[in-house]
Design a protein around this motif. Sequence first.
Motif, PDB file in Angstrom:
ATOM      1  N   LEU A   1       0.826  -1.208   0.000  1.00  0.00           N
ATOM      2  CA  LEU A   1       0.000   0.000   0.000  1.00  0.00           C
ATOM      3  C   LEU A   1       0.858   1.255   0.000  1.00  0.00           C
ATOM      4  O   LEU A   1       0.538   2.244  -0.677  1.00  0.00           O
ATOM      5  CB  LEU A   1      -0.941  -0.002   1.204  1.00  0.00           C
ATOM      6  CG  LEU A   1      -2.068  -1.044   1.182  1.00  0.00           C
ATOM      7  CD1 LEU A   1      -2.850  -1.024   2.490  1.00  0.00           C
ATOM      8  CD2 LEU A   1      -3.002  -0.802   0.003  1.00  0.00           C
ATOM      9  N   ARG A   2       1.961   1.231   0.766  1.00  0.00           N
ATOM     10  CA  ARG A   2       2.880   2.387   0.758  1.00  0.00           C
ATOM     11  C   ARG A   2       3.483   2.574  -0.634  1.00  0.00           C
ATOM     12  O   ARG A   2       3.646   3.714  -1.101  1.00  0.00           O
ATOM     13  CB  ARG A   2       3.984   2.192   1.799  1.00  0.00           C
ATOM     14  CG  ARG A   2       3.541   2.462   3.232  1.00  0.00           C
ATOM     15  CD  ARG A   2       4.733   2.625   4.160  1.00  0.00           C
ATOM     16  NE  ARG A   2       5.522   1.396   4.250  1.00  0.00           N
ATOM     17  CZ  ARG A   2       5.329   0.447   5.149  1.00  0.00           C
ATOM     18  NH1 ARG A   2       4.363   0.582   6.052  1.00  0.00           N
ATOM     19  NH2 ARG A   2       6.085  -0.626   5.169  1.00  0.00           N
ATOM     20  N   GLU A   3       3.825   1.463  -1.270  1.00  0.00           N
ATOM     21  CA  GLU A   3       4.398   1.540  -2.615  1.00  0.00           C
ATOM     22  C   GLU A   3       3.384   2.115  -3.601  1.00  0.00           C
ATOM     23  O   GLU A   3       3.725   2.960  -4.448  1.00  0.00           O
ATOM     24  CB  GLU A   3       4.828   0.135  -3.047  1.00  0.00           C
ATOM     25  CG  GLU A   3       5.771   0.107  -4.225  1.00  0.00           C
ATOM     26  CD  GLU A   3       6.278  -1.299  -4.505  1.00  0.00           C
ATOM     27  OE1 GLU A   3       7.258  -1.425  -5.270  1.00  0.00           O
ATOM     28  OE2 GLU A   3       5.693  -2.269  -3.983  1.00  0.00           O
ATOM     29  N   LEU A   4       2.134   1.672  -3.507  1.00  0.00           N
ATOM     30  CA  LEU A   4       1.071   2.212  -4.355  1.00  0.00           C
ATOM     31  C   LEU A   4       0.858   3.703  -4.094  1.00  0.00           C
ATOM     32  O   LEU A   4       0.737   4.502  -5.034  1.00  0.00           O
ATOM     33  CB  LEU A   4      -0.239   1.459  -4.098  1.00  0.00           C
ATOM     34  CG  LEU A   4      -0.386   0.070  -4.711  1.00  0.00           C
ATOM     35  CD1 LEU A   4      -1.595  -0.643  -4.115  1.00  0.00           C
ATOM     36  CD2 LEU A   4      -0.504   0.151  -6.219  1.00  0.00           C
ATOM     37  N   ALA A   5       0.818   4.070  -2.820  1.00  0.00           N
ATOM     38  CA  ALA A   5       0.613   5.476  -2.462  1.00  0.00           C
ATOM     39  C   ALA A   5       1.733   6.343  -3.011  1.00  0.00           C
ATOM     40  O   ALA A   5       1.484   7.418  -3.572  1.00  0.00           O
ATOM     41  CB  ALA A   5       0.516   5.619  -0.944  1.00  0.00           C
ATOM     42  N   SER A   6       2.967   5.888  -2.869  1.00  0.00           N
ATOM     43  CA  SER A   6       4.119   6.653  -3.348  1.00  0.00           C
ATOM     44  C   SER A   6       4.057   6.866  -4.853  1.00  0.00           C
ATOM     45  O   SER A   6       4.261   7.980  -5.356  1.00  0.00           O
ATOM     46  CB  SER A   6       5.414   5.931  -2.969  1.00  0.00           C
ATOM     47  OG  SER A   6       6.528   6.580  -3.523  1.00  0.00           O
ATOM     48  N   LEU A   7       3.756   5.792  -5.590  1.00  0.00           N
ATOM     49  CA  LEU A   7       3.710   5.893  -7.051  1.00  0.00           C
ATOM     50  C   LEU A   7       2.609   6.826  -7.513  1.00  0.00           C
ATOM     51  O   LEU A   7       2.849   7.741  -8.311  1.00  0.00           O
ATOM     52  CB  LEU A   7       3.512   4.502  -7.662  1.00  0.00           C
ATOM     53  CG  LEU A   7       3.220   4.483  -9.176  1.00  0.00           C
ATOM     54  CD1 LEU A   7       4.388   5.074  -9.947  1.00  0.00           C
ATOM     55  CD2 LEU A   7       2.904   3.077  -9.642  1.00  0.00           C
ATOM     56  N   PHE A   8       1.390   6.631  -7.009  1.00  0.00           N
ATOM     57  CA  PHE A   8       0.272   7.398  -7.549  1.00  0.00           C
ATOM     58  C   PHE A   8       0.202   8.822  -7.008  1.00  0.00           C
ATOM     59  O   PHE A   8      -0.357   9.703  -7.677  1.00  0.00           O
ATOM     60  CB  PHE A   8      -1.030   6.631  -7.335  1.00  0.00           C
ATOM     61  CG  PHE A   8      -1.166   5.474  -8.283  1.00  0.00           C
ATOM     62  CD1 PHE A   8      -1.418   5.692  -9.622  1.00  0.00           C
ATOM     63  CD2 PHE A   8      -0.971   4.167  -7.851  1.00  0.00           C
ATOM     64  CE1 PHE A   8      -1.515   4.639 -10.519  1.00  0.00           C
ATOM     65  CE2 PHE A   8      -1.056   3.108  -8.743  1.00  0.00           C
ATOM     66  CZ  PHE A   8      -1.328   3.339 -10.085  1.00  0.00           C
ATOM     67  N   LEU A   9       0.792   9.091  -5.858  1.00  0.00           N
ATOM     68  CA  LEU A   9       0.945  10.481  -5.438  1.00  0.00           C
ATOM     69  C   LEU A   9       1.892  11.214  -6.388  1.00  0.00           C
ATOM     70  O   LEU A   9       1.631  12.350  -6.789  1.00  0.00           O
ATOM     71  CB  LEU A   9       1.484  10.550  -4.003  1.00  0.00           C
ATOM     72  CG  LEU A   9       0.471  10.347  -2.879  1.00  0.00           C
ATOM     73  CD1 LEU A   9       1.184  10.236  -1.531  1.00  0.00           C
ATOM     74  CD2 LEU A   9      -0.549  11.495  -2.848  1.00  0.00           C
ATOM     75  N   ARG A  10       2.987  10.539  -6.741  1.00  0.00           N
ATOM     76  CA  ARG A  10       3.946  11.159  -7.669  1.00  0.00           C
ATOM     77  C   ARG A  10       3.310  11.390  -9.039  1.00  0.00           C
ATOM     78  O   ARG A  10       3.470  12.462  -9.637  1.00  0.00           O
ATOM     79  CB  ARG A  10       5.191  10.271  -7.792  1.00  0.00           C
ATOM     80  CG  ARG A  10       6.202  10.775  -8.805  1.00  0.00           C
ATOM     81  CD  ARG A  10       7.579  10.194  -8.546  1.00  0.00           C
ATOM     82  NE  ARG A  10       7.560   8.746  -8.509  1.00  0.00           N
ATOM     83  CZ  ARG A  10       7.605   7.961  -9.606  1.00  0.00           C
ATOM     84  NH1 ARG A  10       7.619   8.517 -10.796  1.00  0.00           N
ATOM     85  NH2 ARG A  10       7.620   6.655  -9.488  1.00  0.00           N
TER      86      ARG A  10
END
Length: 379
Positions: free
Chosen positions: A10-19
């Motif tokens: 979930l952190r990885e998903l959040a990081s990617l899609f925030l960017r």
Amino acid sequence: MKVSTTRSTLRELASLFLRLGFTAFGGPAAHIALMEDEVVRRRQWVTREAFLDLVGATNLIPGPNSTELAMHIGRRRAGIAGLIVAGVCFIVPAMLIVLACAWAYVKYGRIPQVQGILYGVKPVIIAVVAQALWGLVRTAVKTKGLAVIAVTATVAAFFGVNELVILFAAGLLVPLARGVFKPKKALPLLAWPTLAVIGVNGATSFSLPGLFLFFLKVGSVLFGSGYVLLAFLRADLVDRWHWLTEAQLLDAVAVGQVTPGPVFTTATFIGYVLGGFPGAMLATIGIFLPAFIFVAISAPWIPRLRKSPVASGFLDGVNVASLALMAVVTWHLGRSALVDVWTIALALISAVLIFRFRVNSTWLVIGGALAGLALFFAR
């Protein structure tokens, strides 16, 4: 251990899609290209074939295609929690940027200047989309028949045929050609996209609940591009209810087009102009909420589609038609982006960097924005 792995995902998903939410300029075609670069080529979260199926599936439900694609990717990685995290993280950065633009618009009576950024970003986006299209076309066009459909769909899109008609016609032609679909079943399916774009009327006096319900309706029935969104907004907000002037609507759509992230954040701008911060939040939630529901309902069916000859053929046709629409959008974007020797040079340099050296597309977009600002102010 499983909880820890899920949190990490979930952190990885959040990081990617925030960017991506902060850097994904260029509209749905560009967003899809950026996601393909990140989740197929770099992270290998899904195969190119599976990615194409997700792109095709987003075209079969109402709502913002690239945002729904982000949700589908999130669900593939981490279930419903991943769907929510990916969708929210892709939407929120764009919403905040548009909210800032709306505040400045209401306070100063104009939109903040973004010409310099767009001047440099648009040529880069052309290269990014071209690279994604090249890879996706090689995967999607598996037979001569699909190649013929892809070319026909491209020509139809150039001549302004409705996007839904193109998608559904292509989807029906493939199983028909393969002999796995009965022609009598085609007519009801061809009629469905026409019925799906019919709107409903609402209250005429402005209120926050009315604003929310209006954008909930739009998010529930709207297929197609930002130009279709413009038609919906003008019909109700300007012509029927007189909540906005024509100039205000065009300014709202312009902000949605020139800021990164989903074009549907136009709703955020309109909500703020009409009802301040509460209006912006209600309009944003209203227009995006249906997408979360549609993706959650439709996602489990996508793997099953490949097991059915009819559904698999339909999806093959929709996939190549989706790429045809993406190619036409890229052509029109290219005509507005490549306007002089500097923009052509930026596009060529970006193409070399992404095709030959596989430079991350996010860095290319940032570099294009900085180059555009430098060239804009130097002039």
